[in-house]
Design a protein around this motif. Structure first.
Motif, PDB file in Angstrom:
ATOM      1  N   ALA A  22      53.221  30.249  52.739  1.00  0.00           N
ATOM      2  CA  ALA A  22      51.940  30.943  52.905  1.00  0.00           C
ATOM      3  C   ALA A  22      51.149  30.327  54.060  1.00  0.00           C
ATOM      4  CB  ALA A  22      51.138  30.872  51.607  1.00  0.00           C
ATOM      5  N   THR A  32      56.719  27.614  48.486  1.00  0.00           N
ATOM      6  CA  THR A  32      55.998  28.884  48.620  1.00  0.00           C
ATOM      7  C   THR A  32      54.644  28.684  49.284  1.00  0.00           C
ATOM      8  OG1 THR A  32      57.125  29.543  46.591  1.00  0.00           O
ATOM      9  CG2 THR A  32      55.359  30.967  47.372  1.00  0.00           C
ATOM     10  N   VAL A  71      51.151  35.002  49.118  1.00  0.00           N
ATOM     11  CA  VAL A  71      51.391  34.531  50.478  1.00  0.00           C
ATOM     12  C   VAL A  71      50.188  34.783  51.384  1.00  0.00           C
ATOM     13  CG1 VAL A  71      52.848  34.857  52.520  1.00  0.00           C
ATOM     14  CG2 VAL A  71      53.891  34.646  50.283  1.00  0.00           C
ATOM     15  N   ALA A 129      58.376  38.085  53.576  1.00  0.00           N
ATOM     16  CA  ALA A 129      56.926  38.263  53.536  1.00  0.00           C
ATOM     17  C   ALA A 129      56.551  39.428  54.438  1.00  0.00           C
ATOM     18  CB  ALA A 129      56.223  36.991  53.991  1.00  0.00           C
TER      19      ALA A 129
END
Lengths: 451, 451
Positions: A90, A86, A309, A133
């Protein structure tokens, strides 16, 4: 010389690597059927990219890499192995503004955590994540859950449910009960234990955490709430009366449930679980876990996390994802007999019977491969028994043998390595014989699956 | 917030990850057609497993991982990222005596070296290795080279040759010339430069290294040796007269050449190159490189190394392998237009036109997926222009749209996102329309490949 593998890591020898690849291939197919695209990031990140992201306890588990050259002497680290997929996502979202929005990526890759190794818990393990996202639409949750349903069902799981809850509903309930926001996280942790400790256990622990009896009374309905999804939603609506925040969460949950129905997910697979809390910090909306009857851990999970993110990109980036538990899935698929039984991809063993027949053996192997067979040539001339035993041990179903007699008569002996039945035939008949034999194998393994 | 990726590493965004997977899939197919099985080992090894294996210069490039907990304060390292796939193979051979012999494994995985990053040289890069451990048979070399030939040809390379030489021949020649064994490695390094510095350059460097003019005279034939493979072998036989060691190597080379012929490798693809030396230390038999006309680096290489894999197992384990250069292959395939042109695997974009058509949109997406289409649902209702632009930017060929009119009339609008041509049709006709359109795409891309 004694040599060993680092604590908490595993080698996957061929017989173990093949079922892993089978499951990973099903995941990739599933991800791509839903428009997710592959992303690959490096195994390590700059250490500052990872520090401060996983809490005090998590941070201790990060593997740090020593500086090379001068810095190395000081014992300083400048890089660290990725702890999850994750934070790299990001970073990628922040670094490449040219990415489409929403950005839908999957990544199937190892991560590393220096946890105390235990049965089923490793220091190197794969995460298999699909995330979107850049969108707040409930269609994102609907798609992720529909995809997860399709992947689990496609692998042959029949006894799973998608457990669904919402962080806004939970925090609305906690707020509606008049509980101090500082106690919210603790309350969630305790509620999440309902399965394990039962209603009385939860009550006792909540009181211990400083929740007052009147506050507890307002939450108490949650601990025994049962019924259809519609009944549970109805009860939650009553409990949240007047709390806009929680009701909005409930609305979002309803939209997701309706969407799942239209997307074809059977109603019986979807369970609103009002005490599902899913770990701590970062979730901000729908949360979900996939559980199997009689198995305490989830085999997949995820949720919406709108504040994570964006951490490197300087703008908020809403996000939502689903993470598949590869190791647990493999374990359970194995127990249920849902993994392919083959221990090798090789279909035909062609032994070099002796140096005198080497050239003809190589020609035979080339011809078989030209027809698409996967062929292993046993390279060392010698006893046929040893050569056949090698093939049997590897699980290769058939052998095609050219000995001196066969060479003289332009023949080949084909042999079933399981039954040891064999047949000598004209060279020209081998391809058709093997094609038929392998087609029968496939049929047999399919009808076994159908059992 | 500024964030960046570690020096010498790369992110592979979807458009770059897809061609990588295409090539890796071709490698896996090729490996498995020759009986190789997948092996996976951890990213890091115990540091003592790696130290002392790569020479002084190599050792400096190893990424070391800090001890966790107490040890961390002292700056000590107990683990290290793998530097290649060969030492892990040696460890595996030592640890699992139950492995078949010979053990044929492939491993396609990243390795890490703290080299000074340069164009085309990374600190994290993939190695794609197939090795056979446990056989001295020349059939191993024949199979590896035939496999490599098939993989390169299958990818569409037409201008490559397999360059072949033998360490025993080289060391026999050096011995036959009366050169001190201590100068052998240096002599090989210099010979290997013939391509770059020419015969005079090699002569000058050899004299500098302390080789005497009479010794040089005996080697001089090598520097200008040209002709067919048979002529080169003939000349080498003369130069090695009376040197059993070198002549045995030459015999081995002849056996390999004959085998390649019978295995179907075109003669023109195989070139005996008597100055090919392939790095240093560990090779003990045949060595080979695959080179492309006009490209100075090899795109794959390998050889026999009989003294390495046994290092942990306490018994000698002969071994031989082939390593594919993934990054260079990708670069050259790209330049030659031999990579798939698609930038996405998604075939159909289905936008959620508005909340009012969400349910019908989800039903349409579910139906398309049930028919095997890879479908991306654009989750956010809004301007159709924005939604279509997203699809175009991602390279998705088609869209299927349900707006309010389509919903009312049970219709769908299908659109070619490149030409913007669109057509509104009955819902029942969409599957067939898309199947035909995608079949046309495939035909078109195939005939382009045929150009």
């Amino acid at each position: 010389v004694k040599v060993s593998i680092p604590k908490g890591t595993q080698d996957f020898l061929p017989a173990a690597a093949l079922p892993r690849r089978y499951v990973i291939d099903r995941l990739i197919e599933g991800f791509e059927a839903y428009g997710f695209e592959p992303l690959e990031t490096p195994a390590f990140e700059k250490i500052e990219t990872l520090l401060g992201k996983y809490g005090e306890e998590g941070e201790k588990l990060i593997f740090k890499i020593l500086k090379r050259g001068e810095g190395a002497q000081a014992g300083e680290a400048d890089l660290a192995l990725r702890y999850d997929l994750t934070v790299p996502l990001a970073r990628v979202v922040a670094m490449y503004p040219e990415l489409p929005r929403p950005f839908k990526r999957y990544q199937i890759a190892p991560v590393w955590r220096a946890e105390k190794p235990q049965r089923g818990r490793y220091r190197e393990f794969y995460q298999c994540d699909a995330d979107v996202a850049g969108s707040t639409s409930p269609v994102v949750e609907i798609e992720l859950l529909t995809m997860a349903h399709g992947i689990y069902a496609g692998l042959g799981f029949t006894d799973f449910t998608l457990q669904l809850n919402h962080r806004r509903v939970l925090s609305g309930l906690i707020h509606a009960a008049g509980i101090d926001p500082g106690l919210e996280v603790g309350t969630l942790i305790t509620l999440d234990k309902l399965d394990k400790v039962g209603p009385d256990g939860v009550r006792a622990e909540l009181l211990e955490r400083g929740i007052t009896p009147p506050q507890l009374a307002k939450l108490d309905g949650l601990l025994t709430l049962q019924g259809t999804n519609a009944e549970v939603l109805e009860a939650l609506t009553t409990m949240l009366a007047g709390h806009a925040w929680g009701l909005a969460g409930l609305d979002n949950l309803r939209t997701i449930l309706t969407g799942l129905e239209h997307a074809g997910v059977p109603e019986a697979r979807v369970v609103v679980n009002p005490v599902l809390a899913r770990g701590l910090g970062y979730y901000t909306g729908a949360i979900y876990e996939v559980v199997l009857a009689g198995f305490s851990s989830s085999i997949g999970s995820g949720g919406r996390y709108d504040n994570l993110v964006g951490m490197f990109s300087g703008r908020p980036v809403p996000a939502c994802g689903f993470s598949f538990g590869l190791d647990r899935m493999l374990l359970l698929l194995g127990e249920r007999g849902l993994l392919p039984k083959q221990t090798t991809r090789t279909q035909v063993l062609v032994p070099v019977y002796s140096d005198a027949v080497r050239d003809e053996t190589l020609r035979l192997a080339a011809e078989l491969r030209a027809f698409g067979f996967r062929v292993d040539v046993y390279p060392d001339p010698g006893k046929l028994g040893v050569q056949m035993q090698y093939g049997t041990a590897r699980g290769i179903p058939f052998a095609a043998i050219v000995g001196p007699d066969e060479l003289a008569n332009r023949q080949v002996t084909v042999r079933d390595l399981r039954t040891r039945a064999q047949e000598t035939m004209d060279r020209s008949g081998v391809i058709a014989w093997l094609q038929e034999a392998l087609a029968r194998e496939q049929l047999a393994s399919r009808s076994e699956e159908g059992d």
